[in-house]
Design an enzyme around this catalytic site. Sequence first.
Site, PDB file in Angstrom:
ATOM      1  CG  MET A  30     -67.453  74.369  95.889  1.00  0.00           C
ATOM      2  SD  MET A  30     -67.784  76.020  95.278  1.00  0.00           S
ATOM      3  CE  MET A  30     -68.063  75.703  93.569  1.00  0.00           C
ATOM      4  CG  HIS A  37     -65.760  65.799  93.397  1.00  0.00           C
ATOM      5  ND1 HIS A  37     -66.901  66.013  92.659  1.00  0.00           N
ATOM      6  CD2 HIS A  37     -65.225  67.023  93.632  1.00  0.00           C
ATOM      7  CE1 HIS A  37     -67.055  67.306  92.458  1.00  0.00           C
ATOM      8  NE2 HIS A  37     -66.058  67.945  93.026  1.00  0.00           N
ATOM      9  N   GLY A 147     -58.079  68.633  91.555  1.00  0.00           N
ATOM     10  CA  GLY A 147     -58.092  68.093  90.205  1.00  0.00           C
ATOM     11  C   GLY A 147     -57.374  69.008  89.221  1.00  0.00           C
ATOM     12  CD  GLN A 148     -53.511  69.749  85.567  1.00  0.00           C
ATOM     13  OE1 GLN A 148     -52.815  69.643  86.570  1.00  0.00           O
ATOM     14  NE2 GLN A 148     -53.472  70.807  84.776  1.00  0.00           N
ATOM     15  CE  LYS A 149     -63.193  71.525  85.282  1.00  0.00           C
ATOM     16  NZ  LYS A 149     -64.433  71.752  85.905  1.00  0.00           N
ATOM     17  CG  ASP A 150     -61.176  73.337  88.734  1.00  0.00           C
ATOM     18  OD1 ASP A 150     -61.832  74.059  87.982  1.00  0.00           O
ATOM     19  OD2 ASP A 150     -61.669  72.346  89.315  1.00  0.00           O
ATOM     20  CB  SER A 186     -70.524  70.159  89.815  1.00  0.00           C
ATOM     21  OG  SER A 186     -69.616  69.428  90.614  1.00  0.00           O
TER      22      SER A 186
HETATM   23  O1  PAF Z   1     -62.793  73.276  93.169  1.00  0.00           O
HETATM   24  C1  PAF Z   1     -63.720  73.514  93.964  1.00  0.00           C
HETATM   25  O2  PAF Z   1     -64.681  72.762  94.075  1.00  0.00           O
HETATM   26  C2  PAF Z   1     -63.660  74.764  94.820  1.00  0.00           C
HETATM   27  O3  PAF Z   1     -63.095  75.822  94.128  1.00  0.00           O
HETATM   28  C3  PAF Z   1     -62.952  74.557  96.177  1.00  0.00           C
HETATM   29  C4  PAF Z   1     -61.499  74.189  95.993  1.00  0.00           C
HETATM   30  C5  PAF Z   1     -63.665  73.454  96.946  1.00  0.00           C
HETATM   31  C6  PAF Z   1     -63.023  75.842  96.991  1.00  0.00           C
HETATM   32  O4  PAF Z   1     -64.318  76.232  97.242  1.00  0.00           O
END
Ligand code: PAF
Length: 280
Positions: A30, A37, A147-150, A186
């Site tokens: 995003m 990233h 990423g593993q953070k999510d 972010s």
């Molecule tokens: O992790 C993110 O930045 C968002 O959830 C993604 C995977 C780009 C979907 O909008």
Amino acid sequence: MKIIRSIKVMQDYSGAEKKKGKKIGFVPTMGALHQGHLSLIKRAREENNSVVVSIFVNPAQFGPKEDFKKYPRDLQKDALLCKKNGVDVIFYPSAKAMYPPEYKTHVNVQDLSSVLCGKSRPGHFQGVATVVAKLFNIVGPTRAYFGQKDAQQATIINRMALDLNLPVKVRVLPTIREKDGLALSSRNLYLSQEERKEAVVLSEALKLARKLIRAGEKKSAAIIAAMRKLISSGRNAKIDYISIVDAKTLKPVPNISGKCLIALAVWIGKTRLIDNTYAS
Ligand code: PAF
């Protein structure tokens, strides 16, 4: 490096690359790109012939009271970082192109979407799964990087790719952290100086959990209680949830056994931060 805004042009680019036998590495974002990233982009660069980064602040994954409007947006800065890191294409669609007025289709990954962050952010993971499915169809990646953070997001996307037979390999890479342990996000940009100092409590709580487990503690309730106590000592910290779940099903486990995910979400002032670690 190209910036492609049109869905059709993006699909044509990917189609042509794949016709030439090229592998496409895809990093959906995003924007507001940070080292987390960049670590995904680096790996995508190493493993593929062509690297596509999407930048799309997806309205479908934000609740009505969430930070969609104030989410940081800086295409120029992001484009510079992408160029420096060997990205071939930024896909930068408009919300209107992604969700035209007649739009009706949503992807819902059952059970996995309604627990952990899904409880306090209803509809969030439906928004994520829907946009990622669309992006996969538009970009046609060989491999996609998250990423593993999510961790919950990664689990849901993995499940979706398997269930819908999407021809993409989903790669999940380690969380990148600041020196003091704070996971890069972010949303860290929202923190005041004082809050930034306090935000380290999320990773400190996970460290404590790992320490207890190493010392032989198996009971989830005891580990969670210790984490709660640590976090509650902060001035600006308010716990949304702390959970210990099975890494695959995301169902709570009473004891640490097999691969578990310890996940938490904490409000630091007005900013909701998440972090997690695996344990077994
Ligand atoms: O992790 C993110 O930045 C968002 O959830 C993604 C995977 C780009 C979907 O909008």
